[in-house]
Write a protein that holds these residues in place. Structure first.
Motif, PDB file in Angstrom:
ATOM      1  N   GLY A 173       0.816  -1.211   0.000  1.00  0.00           N
ATOM      2  CA  GLY A 173       0.000   0.000   0.000  1.00  0.00           C
ATOM      3  C   GLY A 173       0.846   1.256   0.000  1.00  0.00           C
ATOM      4  O   GLY A 173       0.549   2.229  -0.704  1.00  0.00           O
ATOM      5  N   ALA A 174       1.931   1.249   0.774  1.00  0.00           N
ATOM      6  CA  ALA A 174       2.830   2.406   0.826  1.00  0.00           C
ATOM      7  C   ALA A 174       3.477   2.658  -0.535  1.00  0.00           C
ATOM      8  O   ALA A 174       3.642   3.805  -0.955  1.00  0.00           O
ATOM      9  CB  ALA A 174       3.896   2.193   1.896  1.00  0.00           C
ATOM     10  N   ALA A 175       3.842   1.585  -1.219  1.00  0.00           N
ATOM     11  CA  ALA A 175       4.507   1.733  -2.514  1.00  0.00           C
ATOM     12  C   ALA A 175       3.566   2.223  -3.606  1.00  0.00           C
ATOM     13  O   ALA A 175       4.020   2.720  -4.642  1.00  0.00           O
ATOM     14  CB  ALA A 175       5.132   0.401  -2.929  1.00  0.00           C
ATOM     15  N   SER A 176       2.261   2.090  -3.394  1.00  0.00           N
ATOM     16  CA  SER A 176       1.302   2.460  -4.437  1.00  0.00           C
ATOM     17  C   SER A 176       0.944   3.944  -4.436  1.00  0.00           C
ATOM     18  O   SER A 176       0.276   4.415  -5.352  1.00  0.00           O
ATOM     19  CB  SER A 176       0.011   1.643  -4.271  1.00  0.00           C
ATOM     20  OG  SER A 176      -0.682   2.025  -3.086  1.00  0.00           O
ATOM     21  N   GLY A 234       1.570   7.554  13.818  1.00  0.00           N
ATOM     22  CA  GLY A 234       1.152   6.161  13.694  1.00  0.00           C
ATOM     23  C   GLY A 234      -0.264   5.927  14.188  1.00  0.00           C
ATOM     24  O   GLY A 234      -0.882   6.788  14.819  1.00  0.00           O
ATOM     25  N   LYS A 235      -0.769   4.724  13.899  1.00  0.00           N
ATOM     26  CA  LYS A 235      -2.088   4.262  14.326  1.00  0.00           C
ATOM     27  C   LYS A 235      -2.053   2.745  14.485  1.00  0.00           C
ATOM     28  O   LYS A 235      -1.129   2.079  13.999  1.00  0.00           O
ATOM     29  CB  LYS A 235      -3.166   4.638  13.298  1.00  0.00           C
ATOM     30  CG  LYS A 235      -3.796   6.006  13.486  1.00  0.00           C
ATOM     31  CD  LYS A 235      -4.963   6.175  12.523  1.00  0.00           C
ATOM     32  CE  LYS A 235      -5.652   7.526  12.734  1.00  0.00           C
ATOM     33  NZ  LYS A 235      -6.814   7.681  11.823  1.00  0.00           N
ATOM     34  N   CYS A 236      -3.088   2.221  15.144  1.00  0.00           N
ATOM     35  CA  CYS A 236      -3.206   0.774  15.350  1.00  0.00           C
ATOM     36  C   CYS A 236      -4.422   0.219  14.618  1.00  0.00           C
ATOM     37  O   CYS A 236      -5.403   0.931  14.389  1.00  0.00           O
ATOM     38  CB  CYS A 236      -3.351   0.457  16.839  1.00  0.00           C
ATOM     39  SG  CYS A 236      -1.891   0.804  17.836  1.00  0.00           S
ATOM     40  N   ALA A 262      -1.524   5.560   4.154  1.00  0.00           N
ATOM     41  CA  ALA A 262      -1.594   6.715   5.042  1.00  0.00           C
ATOM     42  C   ALA A 262      -0.212   7.093   5.566  1.00  0.00           C
ATOM     43  O   ALA A 262       0.134   8.277   5.639  1.00  0.00           O
ATOM     44  CB  ALA A 262      -2.542   6.421   6.204  1.00  0.00           C
ATOM     45  N   ALA A 263       0.591   6.084   5.924  1.00  0.00           N
ATOM     46  CA  ALA A 263       1.924   6.368   6.444  1.00  0.00           C
ATOM     47  C   ALA A 263       2.822   6.973   5.370  1.00  0.00           C
ATOM     48  O   ALA A 263       3.560   7.933   5.619  1.00  0.00           O
ATOM     49  CB  ALA A 263       2.550   5.082   6.991  1.00  0.00           C
ATOM     50  N   ARG A 422      12.642   5.678   5.248  1.00  0.00           N
ATOM     51  CA  ARG A 422      11.457   6.241   4.604  1.00  0.00           C
ATOM     52  C   ARG A 422      10.312   5.244   4.505  1.00  0.00           C
ATOM     53  O   ARG A 422       9.189   5.616   4.163  1.00  0.00           O
ATOM     54  CB  ARG A 422      11.824   6.734   3.199  1.00  0.00           C
ATOM     55  CG  ARG A 422      12.861   7.838   3.196  1.00  0.00           C
ATOM     56  CD  ARG A 422      13.411   8.130   1.815  1.00  0.00           C
ATOM     57  NE  ARG A 422      12.385   8.553   0.878  1.00  0.00           N
ATOM     58  CZ  ARG A 422      12.624   8.887  -0.382  1.00  0.00           C
ATOM     59  NH1 ARG A 422      13.876   8.842  -0.842  1.00  0.00           N
ATOM     60  NH2 ARG A 422      11.649   9.276  -1.176  1.00  0.00           N
ATOM     61  N   THR A 423      10.566   3.970   4.802  1.00  0.00           N
ATOM     62  CA  THR A 423       9.529   2.946   4.706  1.00  0.00           C
ATOM     63  C   THR A 423       8.751   2.856   6.012  1.00  0.00           C
ATOM     64  O   THR A 423       9.353   2.823   7.084  1.00  0.00           O
ATOM     65  CB  THR A 423      10.168   1.574   4.412  1.00  0.00           C
ATOM     66  OG1 THR A 423      10.949   1.659   3.227  1.00  0.00           O
ATOM     67  CG2 THR A 423       9.096   0.514   4.227  1.00  0.00           C
ATOM     68  N   PRO A 424       7.423   2.836   5.974  1.00  0.00           N
ATOM     69  CA  PRO A 424       6.647   2.665   7.210  1.00  0.00           C
ATOM     70  C   PRO A 424       7.028   1.373   7.922  1.00  0.00           C
ATOM     71  O   PRO A 424       7.419   0.385   7.295  1.00  0.00           O
ATOM     72  CB  PRO A 424       5.197   2.620   6.719  1.00  0.00           C
ATOM     73  CG  PRO A 424       5.223   3.283   5.382  1.00  0.00           C
ATOM     74  CD  PRO A 424       6.554   2.984   4.784  1.00  0.00           C
ATOM     75  N   TYR A 425       6.911   1.386   9.232  1.00  0.00           N
ATOM     76  CA  TYR A 425       7.314   0.252  10.061  1.00  0.00           C
ATOM     77  C   TYR A 425       6.099  -0.300  10.786  1.00  0.00           C
ATOM     78  O   TYR A 425       5.316   0.462  11.370  1.00  0.00           O
ATOM     79  CB  TYR A 425       8.355   0.716  11.080  1.00  0.00           C
ATOM     80  CG  TYR A 425       8.945  -0.376  11.942  1.00  0.00           C
ATOM     81  CD1 TYR A 425      10.034  -1.128  11.492  1.00  0.00           C
ATOM     82  CD2 TYR A 425       8.430  -0.646  13.198  1.00  0.00           C
ATOM     83  CE1 TYR A 425      10.593  -2.118  12.291  1.00  0.00           C
ATOM     84  CE2 TYR A 425       8.973  -1.632  13.998  1.00  0.00           C
ATOM     85  CZ  TYR A 425      10.054  -2.364  13.539  1.00  0.00           C
ATOM     86  OH  TYR A 425      10.603  -3.352  14.332  1.00  0.00           O
TER      87      TYR A 425
END
Length: 463
Positions: A173-176, A234-236, A262-263, A422-425
């Motif tokens: 999702g982050a890459a899109s 962040g969120k859960c 979102a991240a 830069r990548t979400p964790y």
């Protein structure tokens, strides 16, 4: 001696059984435990390099009995096949085909059986038992470990499979996400959450004449310092027992992808907010201001026609080209030099974007020599940023647009990430005692955006 021999035989057979390797020949020949272990490692390495594809009956084999880690990897890819995820050829080859046809509850049962755990009759109890285990981190997803210890055959693989699927879909999702800030912002890094200073030094000024026998003079450099502090965003999201029983895999995957998007989009919001917010710099003057000679405001330059867009972009190009470099502290009658920045990016709202594209894209706009479009030779990149006119972004405008020099040479806005990540964790929240049902995952990104200089960007208000 008999006791030692029995122990040797027991350890050798245990190693073979754990990894599905026949070691009876080595036992009979009196091989040492270490020799058996080396043999098993060699067999496992060969299996990994040349995985079997079909058994004697023609059925596809995708899960080998070489340990929990390989099972998790195969099961994860099988579940991703069911999700319709894009996999590489290698991932598809090792995917567990049966997992693509199983419900989440059926997969939970299989994980309990493989771990030697009793399978309850109640679906709710099956889901609860299969989900048990400590909170996982991204390192656990890739290494197949729990807090530094290798997963054993008695541990349920179900949490790892779900965490891996969620992590992969979150990253997908982050890459899109389509982002503009890398085109007009400097990408930086910070090692902690303390305030970071971004220092810019002035030019050295003119070189004076050095008379014969005289010494050289020195220059007192001026400096400009801006500060920023990395923050955590962040969120859960939750995967409950009910979701397992209801087989809500698509919802789980969809949520993970949404969190990834979102991240990844958060830095875009932060950078755009700094740009259009037009806050004060360290000199107490707004980022875009007549004092900084980087602001124009004319309805004649609005992005409402191609001709007006061409004139407005040409005006921004001239403003940027004439920006002076920072002058040193001793300057009085010296001639200051220009910054030498050339415009490379035009950032526009969606409104009027096509007029801007047309303004720089055509080599000519009329007949004859006078009709040559000079903007076409500079290869300007015209980018649309919808956030520029988003009503929830303070300072938004449907008419304003911006010109930027190369951010690597003349940065204006910097987006900094903790340790350059830069990548979400994604990691799992330890929800023991919180009453949360199932597994709770959090997605975070440590970053910030801040103003570092007014030289390198110009703004046209368009009104």
């Amino acid at each position: 001696a008999l006791k030692a021999e029995r122990e040797r035989v027991r350890e050798c057979r245990a190693i073979g059984q754990q990894h599905g390797v026949d070691v009876q020949k080595f036992v009979d020949e009196g091989a040492t435990v270490e020799a058996v272990r080396q043999h098993v490692l060699g067999v496992l390495a060969e299996r990994q390099a040349n995985p079997p594809t079909r058994d004697g009956a023609g059925s596809r084999i995708s899960i080998t009995q070489d340990g929990q880690h390989s099972y998790i990897r195969a099961a994860v890819n099988g579940v991703l096949v069911r999700c319709g995820a894009v996999l590489s050829d290698a991932e598809r080859k090792e995917a567990a085909v049966e997992c693509a046809n199983w419900s989440l509850l059926r997969l939970a049962e299989e994980c309990l059986r493989r771990a030697g755990q009793p399978v309850p009759n109640s679906p709710m109890e099956i889901a609860a038992l299969a989900l048990r285990g400590p909170a996982l981190t991204s390192a656990d997803y890739h290494l197949g470990q729990r807090h530094g210890e290798t997963i054993t055959i008695t541990s349920s693989a179900f949490p790892y499979i779900l965490a891996n699927v969620g992590n992969k879909e979150m990253l997908a999702g982050a890459a899109s996400v389509q982002l503009t800030y890398p085109e007009w912002c400097k990408i930086g890094s910070g090692s902690d959450f303390k305030a970071m200073s971004r220092l810019k030094l002035s030019e050295a000024g003119e070189l004076p004449v050095v008379a014969e026998g005289n010494g050289y003079t020195t220059t007192k450099f001026s400096e400009q310092r801006e500060q920023m502090t990395i923050a955590t965003y962040g969120k859960c999201y939750n995967l409950s027992r009910q979701a397992i029983i209801n087989d809500d895999l698509s919802a789980f995957v969809g949520i993970a992808r949404a969190f990834g998007r979102a991240a990844a989009f958060k830095p875009e919001i932060l950078a755009t907010a700094q740009l259009v917010g037009n806050g004060n710099m360290a000199d107490s003057v707004a980022l875009f201001h007549s004092t900084h000679a980087n602001l124009s405001g004319s309805s004649s330059y609005a992005l409402t026609t191609v001709d007006q867009a061409r004139a407005g972009i040409a005006n921004l190009w001239a403003l940027l080209a004439k920006q002076a470099a920072m002058k040193h502290a001793d300057l009085s009658t010296e001639i200051g030099i220009y910054g030498g920045a050339m415009m490379s990016v035009v950032l526009t709202p969606v409104t009027g974007h096509f007029f801007a594209v047309a303004a720089v894209g055509s080599s000519s706009y009329a007949s004859g020599v006078e009709g040559v479009n000079p903007l076409a030779k500079y290869g300007l990149k015209v980018i649309a940023n919808p956030l520029l006119e988003h009503a929830l972004v303070s300072g938004y405008s449907t008419t304003a647009y911006f010109g930027f020099a190369n951010p690597a040479d003349s940065p204006v806005i910097e987006v900094a990430f903790l340790n350059g990540q830069r990548t979400p964790y994604q990691e799992e929240v330890d929800n023991t005692g919180t009453g949360a049902d199932g597994r709770v995952f959090k997605v975070r990104l440590d970053c910030i955006a801040g103003k570092v200089d007014w030289r390198g960007a110009v703004k046209e208000a368009g009104a």
